[in-house]
Design an enzyme around this catalytic site. Structure first.
Site, mmCIF file in Angstrom:
data_model
loop_
_atom_site.group_PDB
_atom_site.id
_atom_site.type_symbol
_atom_site.label_atom_id
_atom_site.label_comp_id
_atom_site.label_asym_id
_atom_site.label_seq_id
_atom_site.Cartn_x
_atom_site.Cartn_y
_atom_site.Cartn_z
ATOM 1 N N ARG A 48 0.857 -1.183 0.000
ATOM 2 C CA ARG A 48 0.000 0.000 0.000
ATOM 3 C C ARG A 48 0.893 1.233 0.000
ATOM 4 O O ARG A 48 2.099 1.130 0.123
ATOM 5 C CB ARG A 48 -1.013 0.003 1.165
ATOM 6 C CG ARG A 48 -0.592 -0.639 2.409
ATOM 7 C CD ARG A 48 -0.047 0.192 3.586
ATOM 8 N NE ARG A 48 -0.100 1.606 3.496
ATOM 9 C CZ ARG A 48 0.981 2.374 3.538
ATOM 10 N NH1 ARG A 48 2.210 1.866 3.648
ATOM 11 N NH2 ARG A 48 0.894 3.685 3.472
ATOM 12 N N GLY A 49 0.219 2.404 -0.133
ATOM 13 C CA GLY A 49 0.973 3.635 -0.318
ATOM 14 C C GLY A 49 1.014 3.908 -1.813
ATOM 15 O O GLY A 49 1.345 3.007 -2.607
ATOM 16 N N ARG A 93 -7.346 -0.225 -6.442
ATOM 17 C CA ARG A 93 -7.361 0.914 -5.516
ATOM 18 C C ARG A 93 -7.486 2.175 -6.373
ATOM 19 O O ARG A 93 -6.502 2.700 -6.888
ATOM 20 C CB ARG A 93 -6.095 0.933 -4.656
ATOM 21 C CG ARG A 93 -6.039 -0.288 -3.745
ATOM 22 C CD ARG A 93 -5.407 -0.028 -2.418
ATOM 23 N NE ARG A 93 -6.164 0.819 -1.539
ATOM 24 C CZ ARG A 93 -5.633 1.427 -0.472
ATOM 25 N NH1 ARG A 93 -4.358 1.287 -0.198
ATOM 26 N NH2 ARG A 93 -6.374 2.175 0.314
ATOM 27 N N GLN A 202 -1.837 2.319 9.908
ATOM 28 C CA GLN A 202 -0.569 2.403 9.169
ATOM 29 C C GLN A 202 0.490 3.178 9.961
ATOM 30 O O GLN A 202 1.684 2.918 9.840
ATOM 31 C CB GLN A 202 -0.774 3.082 7.804
ATOM 32 C CG GLN A 202 -1.549 2.255 6.801
ATOM 33 C CD GLN A 202 -3.033 2.556 6.835
ATOM 34 O OE1 GLN A 202 -3.581 2.924 7.874
ATOM 35 N NE2 GLN A 202 -3.711 2.392 5.708
ATOM 36 N N ASP A 243 -2.373 10.951 -2.218
ATOM 37 C CA ASP A 243 -2.763 9.877 -3.149
ATOM 38 C C ASP A 243 -3.145 10.429 -4.512
ATOM 39 O O ASP A 243 -3.017 9.741 -5.531
ATOM 40 C CB ASP A 243 -3.919 9.062 -2.569
ATOM 41 C CG ASP A 243 -3.381 8.120 -1.508
ATOM 42 O OD1 ASP A 243 -3.240 8.555 -0.358
ATOM 43 O OD2 ASP A 243 -3.051 6.966 -1.860
HETATM 44 O O1 MRU Z 1 -4.550 3.227 2.300
HETATM 45 P P1 MRU Z 1 -3.088 3.490 2.174
HETATM 46 O O2 MRU Z 1 -2.301 2.998 3.334
HETATM 47 O O3 MRU Z 1 -2.547 3.038 0.850
HETATM 48 O O4 MRU Z 1 -2.986 5.080 2.192
HETATM 49 C C1 MRU Z 1 -1.721 5.659 2.047
HETATM 50 C C2 MRU Z 1 -1.735 7.132 2.114
HETATM 51 O O5 MRU Z 1 -2.761 7.769 2.220
HETATM 52 C C3 MRU Z 1 -0.415 7.815 1.937
HETATM 53 O O6 MRU Z 1 -0.380 9.010 2.638
HETATM 54 C C4 MRU Z 1 -0.200 8.120 0.437
HETATM 55 O O7 MRU Z 1 -0.467 6.996 -0.333
HETATM 56 C C5 MRU Z 1 1.172 8.584 0.181
HETATM 57 S S1 MRU Z 1 2.388 7.321 0.443
HETATM 58 C C6 MRU Z 1 3.864 8.002 0.027
#
Ligand code: MRU
Length: 360
Positions: A48-49, A93, A202, A243
């Site tokens: 994720r990220g 996603r 997270q 994102d």
């Molecule tokens: O649901 P996630 O854990 O994928 O969400 C991640 C985030 O919102 C982060 O802040 C974003 O993806 C930037 S990661 C460098």
């Protein structure tokens, strides 16, 4: 401390990821050998990220290309398999633009190479080279973001950050956590407050794991503590990732980011977003056009896998929120620090940064 295996690796049609759902308790490497397994891993948050899922999405396209190479009778067949795979991976996603950005880049590259008359073997090799370069470029990009963002922080800075934006979430080093790392390495970071980031934790599980390994001093707090810490004067700046960034500078990021931005504004604290140019979607005019992924309510009804709400309870679970540009002090990219008004700065940076007056 046991060294961590690479969090993303690829060889011979197999992606290896460090399963982020198992951290911090155990370091488990999962092998992904099919497009469906890639989709499941992305949807299930094993990886994720935004930048990290873009990288794994690109490697997923290599798996699709290898499979297509075995069955396709002609280029049209080959690209149909690739297009279908790209659509399915991208839907896993939908909020993080880096995923579709990487998939589109792979598809474009495939068609360019095919147009030169290369055969399937060369085509697959070219796609694998492109995926590896998306991976390596992101790690380099994060270093640039980290250094640019650190220069915004005062000596003795205390940073509040949200979710996980570190090595695990990127090609390496991290975006907002890259800023934290660069400030720490430069000697002017005092402390980090890490929001636990309900519902999937997270911050508590992943950012805390990374900071422990780096020896950077931090306190883990529940998300509801942020405003009080700001009011008590304990925070110098908030630094978060993104994102998807709309053309006007509105930012979609992990749910809770908007509340942090409102609190920072009420306490006259700088609110910085750190993200690569690949997180910018110039095709989207404002945050109201950003599709927000709604996840299974079970993530809210449970805490770390244990049911906490009555059996009859139902939950809402938007995974992201949108922070209006007006609440953002600066957007830190590898092209430099973008300041309001964001729209001209974003357009210039996305086009390659020629209009430097928009950048500082
Ligand atoms: O649901 P996630 O854990 O994928 O969400 C991640 C985030 O919102 C982060 O802040 C974003 O993806 C930037 S990661 C460098």
């Amino acid at each position: 401390m046991r060294p961590a295996p690479p969090h993303i690796a690829y060889a011979d049609g197999i992606i290896e990821i460090l399963d982020q759902t198992r951290l911090p308790s155990e370091m488990v490497v999962v092998k992904l050998r099919s497009v469906q397994r890639v989709i499941d891993a992305i949807r299930g948050l094993k990886v994720r990220g935004a930048p990290a899922i873009g990288i794994v999405g690109a490697y997923g396209m290599c798996i699709a290309a290898r499979a297509a190479g075995g069955v396709a009778r002609n280029a049209d067949d080959f690209f149909k398999v690739l297009d279908d795979a790209g659509r399915a991976i991208g839907a896993a996603r939908p909020t993080a633009v880096n995923l579709t950005w990487a998939i589109e880049k792979m598809k474009r590259h495939g068609r360019e190479v095919s147009a030169t008359g290369q055969g399937v073997v060369q085509l697959v090799a070219a796609l694998e080279e492109m995926a590896r370069s998306i991976h390596a470029d992101d790690a380099a990009t994060c270093r640039a973001i980290g250094d640019a963002g650190a220069s915004l922080l005062p000596t003795g800075a205390v940073v509040y950050t949200h979710c996980n934006t570190g090595t695990l979430a990127t090609g390496g080093y991290g975006t907002a956590l890259g800023v934290v790392r660069s400030a720490w390495n430069a000697g002017f970071l005092k402390h980090v407050f890490v929001g636990e980031t309900r519902p999937m934790l997270q911050g508590a599980r992943l950012t805390a794991w990374e900071l422990v390994r780096d020896g950077i001093p931090f306190s883990l707090v529940t998300d509801s503590m942020a405003a009080a810490l700001m009011r008590r004067g304990e925070i110098s700046a908030v630094v978060v990732g993104a994102d998807r960034i709309a053309r006007n500078g509105d930012v979609a990021n992990k749910i809770g980011t908007y509340g942090l931005a409102l609190s920072a504004s009420a306490h006259e604290l700088p609110f910085y977003v750190a993200a690569p140019i690949s997180s910018i979607d110039v095709g989207i005019a404002s945050g109201s056009d950003i599709f927000i992924e709604e996840r299974d309510g079970i993530e809210v009804l449970e805490f770390a896998g244990v049911r906490i709400a009555p059996a009859e309870a139902r939950a809402a679970n938007p995974a992201f929120d949108v922070t209006p540009a007006a609440l953002i002090s600066a957007i830190v990219t590898e092209m430099g620090v973008l300041r309001p008004p964001f729209e001209p700065a974003i357009i210039a940076a996305s086009a390659g940064g020629s209009a430097t007056s928009a950048l500082t």
